[in-house]
Design an enzyme around this catalytic site. Sequence first.
Site, PDB file in Angstrom:
ATOM      1  N   GLU A 164       0.797  -1.241   0.000  1.00 51.52           N
ATOM      2  CA  GLU A 164       0.000   0.000   0.000  1.00 51.52           C
ATOM      3  C   GLU A 164       0.828   1.289   0.000  1.00 51.52           C
ATOM      4  O   GLU A 164       0.622   2.174   0.831  1.00 51.52           O
ATOM      5  CB  GLU A 164      -0.963  -0.007   1.199  1.00 51.52           C
ATOM      6  CG  GLU A 164      -1.909  -1.203   1.170  1.00 51.52           C
ATOM      7  CD  GLU A 164      -2.897  -1.233   2.330  1.00 51.52           C
ATOM      8  OE1 GLU A 164      -2.809  -0.386   3.231  1.00 51.52           O
ATOM      9  OE2 GLU A 164      -3.768  -2.120   2.322  1.00 51.52           O
ATOM     10  N   GLU A 269      -6.169 -10.743  -1.428  1.00 53.30           N
ATOM     11  CA  GLU A 269      -6.989 -10.553  -0.221  1.00 53.30           C
ATOM     12  C   GLU A 269      -8.456 -10.506  -0.611  1.00 53.30           C
ATOM     13  O   GLU A 269      -9.173  -9.554  -0.316  1.00 53.30           O
ATOM     14  CB  GLU A 269      -6.574  -9.260   0.518  1.00 53.30           C
ATOM     15  CG  GLU A 269      -5.113  -9.242   0.922  1.00 53.30           C
ATOM     16  CD  GLU A 269      -4.703  -8.025   1.740  1.00 53.30           C
ATOM     17  OE1 GLU A 269      -5.578  -7.299   2.248  1.00 53.30           O
ATOM     18  OE2 GLU A 269      -3.487  -7.786   1.857  1.00 53.30           O
TER      19      GLU A 269
END
Length: 380
Positions: A164, A269
């Site tokens: 991220e 995910e």
Amino acid sequence: MRLINYGFLLLCSLIYLGCGPSTADVSETASNTESAPSLGAVYAPNFYIGAAVNRVQLDGTDSAGLAILEREFTSITPENVMKWENIQPEANRFEWDMADAYVELGEQQDMWIVGHTLVWHSQLPDYVKETTDPDQLRTYLEEHIRAVAGRYKGKIDGWDVLNEALNEDGSYRESVFYKVLGEQYIVDVFRLAQEVDPDAELYYNDYNLNNPEKREGAIRIAKLLQDNGVRIDGIGMQAHYNLNGPPISQVRNSIDAYAATGVKVMITELDLTVLPNPWDLEGAAVEQNFEESEMMNPYPGGLPDSVQIRLADRYEELFRLFLEKHEHITRVTFWGIHDNQSWLNGWPIRGRTNYPLLFDRQFKPKKAHERLMQLAANRD
Ligand code: XIL
């Protein structure tokens, strides 16, 4: 380290799919028969099927979840136990127990073992977050990566080296790492991970990587590393999606674009929220108190059939795409095992009842699981 026996898994799948009961019986059989093929087995010719595991599966609290994991999945990712705040909560004080148990489980089950994550702005202790001195921050990064990747050298199959690092518009997130060290930190952490565990695959992982602007950011990171002679093996698309979005075409375009830069693609995910999103409400900040709001928690007692079917449709649509792109996709990992322990019961609003995964609160496969088994059986 996983040494996958594709031949065996494929044989199991083919025997089952060719000679077993009709596909309509598959989910019932899968839930009742020990020897029935699993999701992991039927997709083994194409990609690993992974799940995130948490402390509760490792310490024996969730033995039913662990049993599902061992039966159905061929890869694992640590949901929390390898994050910086858990593994090195204070400088030079390491908490290895849970991470060791995680790696041991993966080895025992002969799974593809993912390390998540070496460098991330979140779940990061204050001593790192508050560092303003570049030399000190470089030292923290180096010591962390040497210690963690070094301890599991040869055991972790692939590391989410960086998690991220991008904003939605594709620019760099103003994390402590970027603010203090600039773009160079990205090159440095991948280079170091490569040096410490040369056989592990190295990944960049992020959410909303279907979004075209953010996609450009991820491609910039891959090229930055390649131009600096540093290896990046894959891009992980987190895939915290919902029943309507993102559009399949966006996901497809991103998979194609990442593959074109020469890296593998992983869906890392995957979960599909079925609940209203506070960000969709006009003027609704997630900080607002939505707890105990019926509007935001519409299914506390069970999921209506109509929504169960939409969830199955959406999973099927996504897996059709993953199969279409299987030459580029090496792994599809779900963010959890069953609905009861999904992080989406507590995020972005605490205390809700969500239904994002393939196994329900009674540990039974849902309609979506049945559909994915059928899809595998009917693929070309
Ligand atoms: C989440 C976990 O699921 C939660 O248990 C924890 O409280 C917060 O982090 N992106 C990531 C994951 O890369 O590590 C996050 O996991 C979810 C978003």
